[in-house]
Design a protein around this motif. Structure first.
Motif, mmCIF file in Angstrom:
data_model
loop_
_atom_site.group_PDB
_atom_site.id
_atom_site.type_symbol
_atom_site.label_atom_id
_atom_site.label_comp_id
_atom_site.label_asym_id
_atom_site.label_seq_id
_atom_site.Cartn_x
_atom_site.Cartn_y
_atom_site.Cartn_z
ATOM 1 N N MET A 159 0.811 -1.186 0.000
ATOM 2 C CA MET A 159 0.000 0.000 0.000
ATOM 3 C C MET A 159 0.860 1.258 0.000
ATOM 4 S SD MET A 159 -2.932 1.148 2.658
ATOM 5 C CE MET A 159 -4.409 0.871 1.735
ATOM 6 N N ALA A 160 2.084 1.153 0.472
ATOM 7 C CA ALA A 160 2.956 2.325 0.529
ATOM 8 C C ALA A 160 3.345 2.777 -0.868
ATOM 9 C CB ALA A 160 4.207 1.999 1.337
ATOM 10 N N ASP A 161 3.552 4.070 -1.018
ATOM 11 C CA ASP A 161 3.980 4.668 -2.271
ATOM 12 C C ASP A 161 5.452 4.341 -2.482
ATOM 13 O OD1 ASP A 161 4.674 6.263 -4.386
ATOM 14 O OD2 ASP A 161 3.993 8.128 -3.472
ATOM 15 N N ASP A 162 5.779 3.610 -3.555
ATOM 16 C CA ASP A 162 7.160 3.216 -3.813
ATOM 17 C C ASP A 162 8.063 4.395 -4.133
ATOM 18 O OD1 ASP A 162 6.605 0.563 -3.330
ATOM 19 O OD2 ASP A 162 6.189 0.133 -5.440
ATOM 20 N N SER A 163 7.496 5.534 -4.491
ATOM 21 C CA SER A 163 8.307 6.699 -4.826
ATOM 22 C C SER A 163 8.668 7.523 -3.596
ATOM 23 C CB SER A 163 7.577 7.583 -5.842
ATOM 24 O OG SER A 163 6.417 8.158 -5.254
ATOM 25 N N TYR A 164 8.192 7.098 -2.429
ATOM 26 C CA TYR A 164 8.479 7.817 -1.191
ATOM 27 C C TYR A 164 9.979 7.789 -0.921
ATOM 28 C CZ TYR A 164 8.557 8.853 3.785
ATOM 29 O OH TYR A 164 8.835 9.393 5.010
ATOM 30 N N ALA A 165 10.553 8.968 -0.736
ATOM 31 C CA ALA A 165 11.986 9.055 -0.465
ATOM 32 C C ALA A 165 12.252 10.254 0.430
ATOM 33 C CB ALA A 165 12.765 9.209 -1.766
ATOM 34 N N ILE A 166 13.290 10.167 1.225
ATOM 35 C CA ILE A 166 13.688 11.295 2.069
ATOM 36 C C ILE A 166 14.409 12.301 1.186
ATOM 37 C CG2 ILE A 166 15.139 12.006 3.998
ATOM 38 C CD1 ILE A 166 14.604 9.196 5.183
ATOM 39 N N GLU A 167 13.893 13.525 1.166
ATOM 40 C CA GLU A 167 14.463 14.565 0.321
ATOM 41 C C GLU A 167 15.259 15.595 1.102
ATOM 42 O OE1 GLU A 167 11.373 16.315 -2.003
ATOM 43 O OE2 GLU A 167 10.732 14.400 -2.832
ATOM 44 N N HIS A 168 14.946 15.746 2.396
ATOM 45 C CA HIS A 168 15.583 16.784 3.203
ATOM 46 C C HIS A 168 15.961 16.202 4.555
ATOM 47 C CE1 HIS A 168 14.058 19.559 0.211
ATOM 48 N NE2 HIS A 168 12.882 18.975 0.352
ATOM 49 N N SER A 169 17.030 16.713 5.108
ATOM 50 C CA SER A 169 17.466 16.248 6.416
ATOM 51 C C SER A 169 16.512 16.738 7.501
ATOM 52 C CB SER A 169 18.870 16.758 6.715
ATOM 53 O OG SER A 169 19.241 16.405 8.038
ATOM 54 N N TYR A 170 16.311 15.921 8.503
ATOM 55 C CA TYR A 170 15.523 16.309 9.672
ATOM 56 C C TYR A 170 16.324 17.270 10.554
ATOM 57 C CZ TYR A 170 13.244 15.912 14.221
ATOM 58 O OH TYR A 170 12.642 16.188 15.410
ATOM 59 N N PHE A 171 17.643 17.164 10.489
ATOM 60 C CA PHE A 171 18.505 17.951 11.355
ATOM 61 C C PHE A 171 18.929 19.251 10.691
ATOM 62 C CE2 PHE A 171 18.789 13.539 12.624
ATOM 63 C CZ PHE A 171 18.432 13.650 13.951
ATOM 64 N N GLU A 172 19.553 20.121 11.467
ATOM 65 C CA GLU A 172 19.896 21.469 11.015
ATOM 66 C C GLU A 172 21.231 21.456 10.283
ATOM 67 O OE1 GLU A 172 19.606 20.840 14.649
ATOM 68 O OE2 GLU A 172 17.529 20.695 14.101
ATOM 69 N N GLU A 173 21.290 20.788 9.149
ATOM 70 C CA GLU A 173 22.553 20.627 8.428
ATOM 71 C C GLU A 173 22.701 21.583 7.259
ATOM 72 O OE1 GLU A 173 22.210 16.571 7.287
ATOM 73 O OE2 GLU A 173 22.730 15.825 9.263
ATOM 74 N N GLN A 174 21.651 22.291 6.913
ATOM 75 C CA GLN A 174 21.696 23.116 5.719
ATOM 76 C C GLN A 174 21.674 24.596 6.074
ATOM 77 O OE1 GLN A 174 18.197 21.089 4.168
ATOM 78 N NE2 GLN A 174 19.425 20.413 2.421
ATOM 79 N N ASP A 175 22.611 25.354 5.480
ATOM 80 C CA ASP A 175 22.641 26.795 5.687
ATOM 81 C C ASP A 175 21.585 27.489 4.826
ATOM 82 O OD1 ASP A 175 24.751 26.659 7.506
ATOM 83 O OD2 ASP A 175 26.241 26.738 5.898
ATOM 84 N N ASP A 176 21.371 26.953 3.638
ATOM 85 C CA ASP A 176 20.410 27.565 2.719
ATOM 86 C C ASP A 176 19.006 27.056 2.997
ATOM 87 O OD1 ASP A 176 22.469 28.911 1.381
ATOM 88 O OD2 ASP A 176 22.838 27.190 0.066
ATOM 89 N N PRO A 177 18.008 27.898 2.782
ATOM 90 C CA PRO A 177 16.632 27.469 3.033
ATOM 91 C C PRO A 177 16.133 26.513 1.962
ATOM 92 C CG PRO A 177 16.621 29.611 2.012
ATOM 93 C CD PRO A 177 18.068 29.270 2.287
#
Length: 96
Positions: free
Chosen positions: A1-19
């Motif tokens: 039932m899960a969407d096979d295209s589901y993927a993590i696109e962004h980190s949960y943690f504060e690793e990115q300086d740019d928005p």
């Protein structure tokens, strides 16, 4: 039932300086009404970062609870409950 295209696109943690730049025409706060101004700039702040900042500034916590539901169908595979909330289907990871 899960969407096979589901993927993590962004980190949960504060690793990115740019928005994260988003140009969506909808928002989770009012998904039925299109946005007039679509461009938004977003920085991620984990729950740990937010709660730690609050505690350091004098907030006293007695409890903190997270829920396994959302108020909108963030993913196509979520199931709507009678109360209007959306949850992962039974048997899916993270579902009680």
């Amino acid at each position: 039932m899960a969407d096979d295209s589901y993927a993590i696109e962004h980190s949960y943690f504060e690793e990115q300086d740019d928005p994260y730049v988003d140009e969506s025409d909808r928002t989770y706060t009012d998904a039925d009404r299109p946005l007039v101004h679509r461009l938004s700039f977003q920085w991620n702040h984990s729950i740990g970062e937010i709660v730690t900042a609050l505690i350091r500034n004098g907030l006293r916590l007695e409890w903190l609870e997270e829920h396994d539901w959302t108020v909108w169908p963030r993913w196509d595979w979520l199931v709507k409950r009678d109360d209007g909330s959306w949850v992962a289907p039974p048997g899916m990871a993270g579902r009680r």
